[in-house]
Structure formats: structure tokens, C-alpha cells
Write a protein that holds these residues in place. Structure first.
Motif, short mmCIF file in Angstrom:
data_model
loop_
_atom_site.label_atom_id
_atom_site.label_comp_id
_atom_site.label_asym_id
_atom_site.label_seq_id
_atom_site.Cartn_x
_atom_site.Cartn_y
_atom_site.Cartn_z
N ALA A 13 0.82 -1.21 0.00
CA ALA A 13 0.00 0.00 0.00
C ALA A 13 0.85 1.26 0.00
CB ALA A 13 -0.93 0.00 1.21
N SER A 14 1.93 1.24 0.76
CA SER A 14 2.73 2.44 0.87
C SER A 14 3.60 2.68 -0.36
CB SER A 14 3.62 2.37 2.12
OG SER A 14 4.50 1.27 2.04
N LYS B 111 5.12 8.07 13.09
CA LYS B 111 5.47 9.28 12.35
C LYS B 111 6.97 9.58 12.47
CE LYS B 111 0.96 11.46 13.15
NZ LYS B 111 0.28 12.68 13.66
N PRO B 112 7.51 10.27 11.49
CA PRO B 112 8.95 10.59 11.54
C PRO B 112 9.25 11.73 12.50
CG PRO B 112 7.97 11.57 9.59
CD PRO B 112 6.88 10.76 10.25
N GLY C 163 6.54 8.64 7.56
CA GLY C 163 6.75 7.66 8.61
C GLY C 163 6.61 6.23 8.14
N TYR C 164 6.46 5.34 9.11
CA TYR C 164 6.40 3.90 8.85
C TYR C 164 5.00 3.40 9.18
CZ TYR C 164 7.43 -1.09 9.26
OH TYR C 164 7.42 -2.45 9.10
N GLY D 156 5.38 11.12 17.01
CA GLY D 156 4.42 10.28 17.71
C GLY D 156 3.84 9.16 16.88
N VAL D 157 2.90 8.47 17.50
CA VAL D 157 2.27 7.29 16.91
C VAL D 157 0.78 7.57 16.71
CG1 VAL D 157 1.79 4.83 17.21
CG2 VAL D 157 3.93 5.82 18.11
#
Length: 242
Positions: free
Chosen positions: A15-16, A83-84, A58-59, A88-89
Motif C-alpha cells: 500500500a505504501s 510518524k517521523p 513515517g512507517y 508520535g504514533v
């Protein structure tokens, strides 16, 4: 179907890296819409994850199951975005809806009361996520029931994490920020303006009109005097049908 299997076995990376793949699968599923309804939710999670990564960076990981070994409880993250730059998440709960369906109070309650605190308890101890700020959000392409919104608004906030939600109208500005045309098209054609959504909306309008006429007709007939002539009843029915 081979495209779909390939996509679902490598959701995060596919997807990414290649959101066009998601769009191709969605286009193919319109030909088997009966089965596609059950798959649209899973694909919505993938396209939302792809959207979040596209806009935030981010991942991203999608569709992971987590267990609290202390209590035995378990929960799934539809989308988890790390997030980079230490920003945060973001954990997103996805609810794919067609017109006529909305996020219910029961769904909102289960998410806010149960899933959010359980996932935070589990994820904050993950080594790569420990110490980072957490945000939990509910995203849907449709509306959220007013009672559910009221419930979420008055829910006591947590000092340990942020909570927010986006309905279809709230998602659209986020979609507009996506750099990938495939993401914008997939959301627009398959979740905001899908043919099934238009059909369902039309059916809902027709049912509402029929219900109004039925109630009016019943009211007139109930209000008719017992001694009213058959001709009078016929005239009342004819008036309604005009």
C-alpha cells in the motif's frame, strides 16, 4: 483475485509503495460487488493507511493483532503509523460505510471504552514505540451517528493519549492533501461516490417518502367518522395519490 491475494499478504509494503495496486484491485471488485462488500472494509484500511503515510510520512503497518499478556485481552490495529522526527504514533480505527449506514453509538462505545485503552496499554510497552506520544483516531467515509458524536465529545479526556475522529466530510480535506492520484481516485470513486452508495441513498429517500405517505394515509383513515360513506373514503385516498 490474484491481485487481491498479493495485496493482502503484504499490506504495509504494497500500500505504501504502490497505491495504484490498491486502486486496480478496487476497480476489479466492482464486477463482483456481492463479495466485494466484505472486502471493502479491509481495503479501506489499506487505502487509509496509504493515505496517512502519504500525508504524514513515517512507517505504516496495517491489520496487526496485539495481545495483553497480563489480562489475555487482544485487539487489532487497523492502521498504525509511526510518524517521523519523533512526532508520535497514530493509531487509526477504520469504518467503511455506504450511504444509509453510519458509525453507530455501539461501535463508538466499543472503540473508545475498550479498544483505545487496551491498545495504549499494549503499545506503550513496545520498545520502538515506548516514550512516544500516542493519538487514537476513528476514520469513516460515512457519517457518525449524532448520539455517537455526543458520546465521544463528553468522554473524559486522557492525559496519556489524544483521541479524535473524522467522518466522511472530515476525511475529504485530508484526502485532498494526498500526493498520490491513485489514493484520491480510490477514495473518491469507491468510498465517497461509489455507485452502491448512490443506489442506497436513492432507496433511503424513496423509503422515507413512502413512509410519509403511509403515515398521512393512516391518519386520514383513522380520523374518518364511522358513518362516513364509501365514496368519502375513496375521495380521501384519491387526494393522497395526487
Amino acid at each position: 483475485m490474484r491481485d487481491l491475494i498479493s495485496l493482502l499478504t503484504d499490506t504495509g509494503a504494497t500500500a505504501s509503495v504502490n497505491p495504484d495496486h490498491v486502486e486496480r484491485v478496487l476497480n476489479g471488485l466492482t464486477r463482483i460487488e456481492g463479495a466485494a462488500n466484505n472486502l471493502r472494509g479491509a481495503l479501506f484500511e489499506i487505502i487509509v493507511g496509504s493515505l496517512a503515510k502519504d500525508v504524514e510520512g513515517g512507517y505504516m503497518r496495517a491489520g496487526e493483532k496485539w495481545r495483553d499478556y497480563e489480562t489475555g485481552g487482544s485487539a487489532e490495529t487497523d492502521v498504525l503509523l509511526d510518524k517521523p522526527e519523533g512526532r508520535g504514533v497514530l493509531v487509526i480505527e477504520c469504518k467503511a460505510k455506504i450511504s444509509g449506514a453510519r458509525v453507530t453509538l455501539e461501535e463508538a462505545t466499543k472503540w473508545r471504552d475498550d479498544r483505545v485503552p487496551l491498545l495504549h496499554k499494549i503499545l506503550r510497552h513496545e520498545s520502538r514505540l515506548a516514550g512516544k506520544p500516542f493519538a487514537f483516531e476513528l476514520w469513516t467515509n460515512g457519517p457518525i451517528d449524532p448520539e455517537a458524536v455526543k458520546y465521544l465529545e463528553v468522554y473524559p479526556p486522557s492525559q496519556d493519549y489524544a483521541v479524535a475522529w473524522k467522518d466522511g466530510a472530515g476525511m475529504k480535506p485530508h484526502v485532498d492533501k494526498a500526493s498520490s492520484p491513485a489514493i484520491r481516485r480510490a477514495m473518491g470513486e469507491h468510498y465517497f461516490h461509489h455507485p452502491l452508495a448512490k443506489i442506497a441513498a436513492q432507496a433511503e429517500r424513496e423509503a422515507a417518502r413512502a413512509g410519509t405517505v403511509s403515515q398521512d394515509q393512516q391518519g386520514i383513515l383513522e380520523g374518518t367518522q364511522i358513518g362516513q360513506s364509501e365514496a368519502g373514503l375513496s375521495s380521501a385516498r384519491n387526494d393522497l395519490s395526487v
